[in-house]
Write a protein that holds these residues in place. Structure first.
Motif, PDB file in Angstrom:
ATOM      1  N   ILE A  28       0.844  -1.200   0.000  1.00 49.11           N
ATOM      2  CA  ILE A  28       0.000   0.000   0.000  1.00 49.11           C
ATOM      3  C   ILE A  28       0.878   1.248   0.000  1.00 49.11           C
ATOM      4  O   ILE A  28       0.449   2.327  -0.386  1.00 49.11           O
ATOM      5  CB  ILE A  28      -1.000  -0.024   1.183  1.00 49.11           C
ATOM      6  CG1 ILE A  28      -2.281   0.707   0.801  1.00 49.11           C
ATOM      7  CG2 ILE A  28      -0.395   0.533   2.457  1.00 49.11           C
ATOM      8  CD1 ILE A  28      -3.446   0.433   1.689  1.00 49.11           C
ATOM      9  N   PRO A  47       3.368  -4.473  16.963  1.00 49.69           N
ATOM     10  CA  PRO A  47       2.912  -4.612  15.584  1.00 49.69           C
ATOM     11  C   PRO A  47       3.299  -3.412  14.709  1.00 49.69           C
ATOM     12  O   PRO A  47       3.226  -2.270  15.165  1.00 49.69           O
ATOM     13  CB  PRO A  47       1.389  -4.722  15.731  1.00 49.69           C
ATOM     14  CG  PRO A  47       1.057  -4.089  17.026  1.00 49.69           C
ATOM     15  CD  PRO A  47       2.240  -4.282  17.903  1.00 49.69           C
ATOM     16  N   ARG A  99       3.149  -0.560  11.988  1.00 46.39           N
ATOM     17  CA  ARG A  99       2.102   0.349  11.533  1.00 46.39           C
ATOM     18  C   ARG A  99       2.558   1.109  10.292  1.00 46.39           C
ATOM     19  O   ARG A  99       3.745   1.119   9.990  1.00 46.39           O
ATOM     20  CB  ARG A  99       1.765   1.353  12.649  1.00 46.39           C
ATOM     21  CG  ARG A  99       1.181   0.671  13.852  1.00 46.39           C
ATOM     22  CD  ARG A  99       1.137   1.566  15.065  1.00 46.39           C
ATOM     23  NE  ARG A  99       0.107   1.047  15.970  1.00 46.39           N
ATOM     24  CZ  ARG A  99      -1.054   1.667  16.205  1.00 46.39           C
ATOM     25  NH1 ARG A  99      -1.309   2.831  15.666  1.00 46.39           N
ATOM     26  NH2 ARG A  99      -1.940   1.127  17.000  1.00 46.39           N
ATOM     27  N   GLY A 117      -6.202  -0.483  19.034  1.00 43.47           N
ATOM     28  CA  GLY A 117      -5.942   0.372  17.874  1.00 43.47           C
ATOM     29  C   GLY A 117      -5.341  -0.336  16.673  1.00 43.47           C
ATOM     30  O   GLY A 117      -5.482   0.130  15.534  1.00 43.47           O
ATOM     31  N   GLN A 118      -4.663  -1.443  16.899  1.00 42.83           N
ATOM     32  CA  GLN A 118      -4.052  -2.148  15.774  1.00 42.83           C
ATOM     33  C   GLN A 118      -5.115  -2.619  14.771  1.00 42.83           C
ATOM     34  O   GLN A 118      -4.855  -2.699  13.575  1.00 42.83           O
ATOM     35  CB  GLN A 118      -3.215  -3.333  16.278  1.00 42.83           C
ATOM     36  CG  GLN A 118      -2.491  -4.132  15.203  1.00 42.83           C
ATOM     37  CD  GLN A 118      -1.447  -3.338  14.428  1.00 42.83           C
ATOM     38  OE1 GLN A 118      -0.982  -2.295  14.872  1.00 42.83           O
ATOM     39  NE2 GLN A 118      -1.086  -3.818  13.250  1.00 42.83           N
ATOM     40  N   GLN A 123      -5.645  -0.099  12.275  1.00 47.80           N
ATOM     41  CA  GLN A 123      -4.561  -0.133  11.278  1.00 47.80           C
ATOM     42  C   GLN A 123      -4.906  -1.125  10.165  1.00 47.80           C
ATOM     43  O   GLN A 123      -4.718  -0.833   8.992  1.00 47.80           O
ATOM     44  CB  GLN A 123      -3.247  -0.548  11.945  1.00 47.80           C
ATOM     45  CG  GLN A 123      -2.596   0.543  12.762  1.00 47.80           C
ATOM     46  CD  GLN A 123      -1.750   1.466  11.896  1.00 47.80           C
ATOM     47  OE1 GLN A 123      -1.047   1.020  10.997  1.00 47.80           O
ATOM     48  NE2 GLN A 123      -1.827   2.755  12.155  1.00 47.80           N
ATOM     49  N   LEU A 124      -5.408  -2.271  10.557  1.00 48.46           N
ATOM     50  CA  LEU A 124      -5.793  -3.278   9.554  1.00 48.46           C
ATOM     51  C   LEU A 124      -6.845  -2.698   8.619  1.00 48.46           C
ATOM     52  O   LEU A 124      -6.775  -2.872   7.403  1.00 48.46           O
ATOM     53  CB  LEU A 124      -6.403  -4.520  10.212  1.00 48.46           C
ATOM     54  CG  LEU A 124      -5.541  -5.504  10.974  1.00 48.46           C
ATOM     55  CD1 LEU A 124      -6.313  -6.796  11.185  1.00 48.46           C
ATOM     56  CD2 LEU A 124      -4.257  -5.801  10.229  1.00 48.46           C
ATOM     57  N   GLN A 171      -7.314   0.299   7.843  1.00 51.54           N
ATOM     58  CA  GLN A 171      -6.707   1.294   6.953  1.00 51.54           C
ATOM     59  C   GLN A 171      -6.052   0.653   5.743  1.00 51.54           C
ATOM     60  O   GLN A 171      -5.850   1.295   4.728  1.00 51.54           O
ATOM     61  CB  GLN A 171      -5.625   2.063   7.712  1.00 51.54           C
ATOM     62  CG  GLN A 171      -6.134   3.235   8.496  1.00 51.54           C
ATOM     63  CD  GLN A 171      -4.986   4.152   8.838  1.00 51.54           C
ATOM     64  OE1 GLN A 171      -4.096   3.780   9.578  1.00 51.54           O
ATOM     65  NE2 GLN A 171      -4.984   5.343   8.286  1.00 51.54           N
ATOM     66  N   LEU A 172      -5.663  -0.591   5.890  1.00 51.36           N
ATOM     67  CA  LEU A 172      -4.957  -1.273   4.807  1.00 51.36           C
ATOM     68  C   LEU A 172      -5.918  -1.896   3.812  1.00 51.36           C
ATOM     69  O   LEU A 172      -5.504  -2.497   2.825  1.00 51.36           O
ATOM     70  CB  LEU A 172      -4.031  -2.350   5.380  1.00 51.36           C
ATOM     71  CG  LEU A 172      -2.919  -1.837   6.296  1.00 51.36           C
ATOM     72  CD1 LEU A 172      -2.144  -2.985   6.900  1.00 51.36           C
ATOM     73  CD2 LEU A 172      -1.976  -0.917   5.529  1.00 51.36           C
ATOM     74  N   VAL A 218      -6.919 -11.568   6.832  1.00 53.63           N
ATOM     75  CA  VAL A 218      -5.916 -11.615   7.909  1.00 53.63           C
ATOM     76  C   VAL A 218      -6.509 -12.234   9.172  1.00 53.63           C
ATOM     77  O   VAL A 218      -5.868 -13.061   9.827  1.00 53.63           O
ATOM     78  CB  VAL A 218      -5.354 -10.207   8.230  1.00 53.63           C
ATOM     79  CG1 VAL A 218      -4.364 -10.272   9.378  1.00 53.63           C
ATOM     80  CG2 VAL A 218      -4.648  -9.637   7.022  1.00 53.63           C
ATOM     81  N   GLY A 274       2.268 -12.688  19.307  1.00 54.80           N
ATOM     82  CA  GLY A 274       2.623 -11.865  18.151  1.00 54.80           C
ATOM     83  C   GLY A 274       1.467 -11.698  17.188  1.00 54.80           C
ATOM     84  O   GLY A 274       1.138 -10.573  16.798  1.00 54.80           O
ATOM     85  N   SER A 275       0.818 -12.800  16.816  1.00 52.06           N
ATOM     86  CA  SER A 275      -0.239 -12.678  15.814  1.00 52.06           C
ATOM     87  C   SER A 275      -1.472 -11.998  16.397  1.00 52.06           C
ATOM     88  O   SER A 275      -2.145 -11.226  15.713  1.00 52.06           O
ATOM     89  CB  SER A 275      -0.581 -14.036  15.193  1.00 52.06           C
ATOM     90  OG  SER A 275      -0.907 -14.958  16.190  1.00 52.06           O
ATOM     91  N   SER A 319      -1.441  -9.676  18.657  1.00 52.93           N
ATOM     92  CA  SER A 319      -1.178  -8.239  18.741  1.00 52.93           C
ATOM     93  C   SER A 319      -1.178  -7.607  17.344  1.00 52.93           C
ATOM     94  O   SER A 319      -1.551  -6.453  17.185  1.00 52.93           O
ATOM     95  CB  SER A 319       0.108  -7.979  19.514  1.00 52.93           C
ATOM     96  OG  SER A 319       1.160  -7.615  18.678  1.00 52.93           O
ATOM     97  N   SER A 320      -0.824  -8.394  16.326  1.00 57.13           N
ATOM     98  CA  SER A 320      -0.819  -7.858  14.960  1.00 57.13           C
ATOM     99  C   SER A 320      -2.219  -7.573  14.418  1.00 57.13           C
ATOM    100  O   SER A 320      -2.385  -6.734  13.539  1.00 57.13           O
ATOM    101  CB  SER A 320      -0.114  -8.822  14.000  1.00 57.13           C
ATOM    102  OG  SER A 320       1.271  -8.813  14.254  1.00 57.13           O
TER     103      SER A 320
END
Lengths: 231, 155
Positions: A30, A134, A136, B25-26, B29-30, B32-33, B45, B83-84, B86-87
């Motif tokens: 992106i 993570p 950003r 908040g993460q 972010q997702l 937004q992608l 995801v 990890g995953s 939190s992602s």
């Protein structure tokens, strides 16, 4: 100058987690980067091995793949997870910095753990950035200046006498990029590079001086930033 | 149910997922992608997260069931799950993993067993929430509506 289409920067992303690979791949795409994602350090080296041989001398020990097959597959930056089974991101970083054909490629380390000793170890070993997971979009934006610098280095790479000195500078000052740029621009007049190259380099520096943020001619920059502009 | 009503329900439901700490908040972010070129990114995801987590929870159950528990191995699995989660912004799963890792470090089997149950519970809770969320989205799209943009910015 600046009229030719700028090829996309190519990023090699290394992460053993499928979820994280998917995320970093999307974050980079992106942001208008070309992305190759692999799940281990050894696969990353495998990928780099085939391209590392591209256009290199025959003394290069990496087994040869027909150079033409990999033309255009140039890696401008490697972003790797730190904690991976087998070869860690730190091991991968060391291997890259030890390799004469790969050490110019900037390496960025990602980690979910904020361990100061780990961070400084990576930076000392030559990592450009240490990003906390993570990841950003704002983190991915930090990669841009590092890619630009590789392009600059690539130009100089054609001048072998400059090589060792330059690597020394970079390794000793991983985080002080601006200083490094100033140093380089002061360096230029004395360089014995062919005329067309010298012109290219000094133009690059001039642009940098005028607009440190962009560093590229406006038309090129616009193409690459367009993907991000929507946010 | 009419589209407007479903959209309001979706907004309320999403908000509650943040309020109750399931998401952080993460997850924004997702979102937004996700764009026209990648309209299913979030669902993709999150589905990967489900698959990955179920496998890890299975591995964890087996690893803690051994005669001699290899706590390093257990910790490696929990690290991956942390990890995953939190992602994708699955905050409560991630927090449960943090506690879990402390017990791994102490080599506290009882503590680890308790944490495994806790992590499983959080995982299935958030999985159900996501299922509801995605079903609502599908219903809205099927009815010709659009998914309203997230208005929560303070998380």
């Amino acid at each position: 100058m600046g009229t030719a289409a700028e090829p996309q920067f190519h990023v090699l992303a290394v992460d053993d987690s499928l979820v994280d690979r998917k995320l970093i791949e999307r974050l980079l795409k992106i942001s208008s980067y070309q992305v190759t994602a692999v799940d281990s350090g050894s696969k990353a080296l495998e990928f780099l091995g085939s391209r590392g041989n591209n256009g290199r001398s025959s003394s290069d020990p990496v087994p040869s793949v027909s150079p033409n097959d990999h033309q255009g597959v140039e890696v401008n930056l490697i972003i790797t997870d730190y904690c991976m089974p087998g070869m860690t991101g730190y091991d991968l970083l060391k291997k890259i910095k030890e390799s004469s054909s790969l050490r110019d490629i900037p390496v960025v380390i990602m980690s979910s753990e904020n361990v100061p000793s780990r961070i400084s170890r990576c930076l000392e070993e030559g990592a450009e950035e240490f990003i906390l997971k993570p990841v950003r979009l704002s983190d991915v934006n930090k990669l841009r200046p590092h890619m630009r610098r590789t392009k600059k280095l690539k130009t100089h790479q054609q001048e072998p006498r400059e090589d060792s000195e330059r690597h020394g500078e970079i390794r000793s000052q991983p985080a002080r990029q601006h200083e490094l740029e100033i140093q380089q621009s002061q360096h230029h007049p004395s360089q014995q590079v062919p005329q067309h190259q010298q012109q290219k380099s000094s133009n690059n520096n001039k642009r940098k001086a005028i607009d440190a943020e962009e560093g590229l001619s406006p038309d090129r920059a616009r193409t690459r930033y367009s993907g991000v502009a929507t946010f | 149910m009419e589209v407007g009503q479903m959209q309001r329900r979706l907004a309320e439901f999403t908000k509650s997922m943040f309020m109750e700490g399931f998401l952080d908040g993460q997850f924004l972010q997702l979102q937004q992608l996700q764009d026209e070129s990648n309209p299913d990114f979030v669902v993709e995801v999150v589905s990967l997260f489900f698959q990955d987590s179920e496998k890890l929870l299975n591995d964890l159950t087996l690893a803690l069931d051994q005669q001699n528990v290899d706590f390093k191995r257990v910790d490696a699995h929990v690290h991956q799950l942390k990890g995953s989660s939190s992602s994708i912004g699955a905050q409560r799963v991630k927090n449960a993993c943090v506690v879990f890792r402390n017990f791994c470090e102490e080599q506290n089997l009882e503590g680890c067993m308790g944490c495994l149950q806790q992590v499983k519970q959080e995982f299935y809770l958030v999985k159900n929430k996501f299922d509801t969320l995605f079903t609502l989205e599908q219903q809205i799209v099927a009815a010709g509506g659009s998914i309203p943009a997230m208005e929560i910015t303070s998380f």
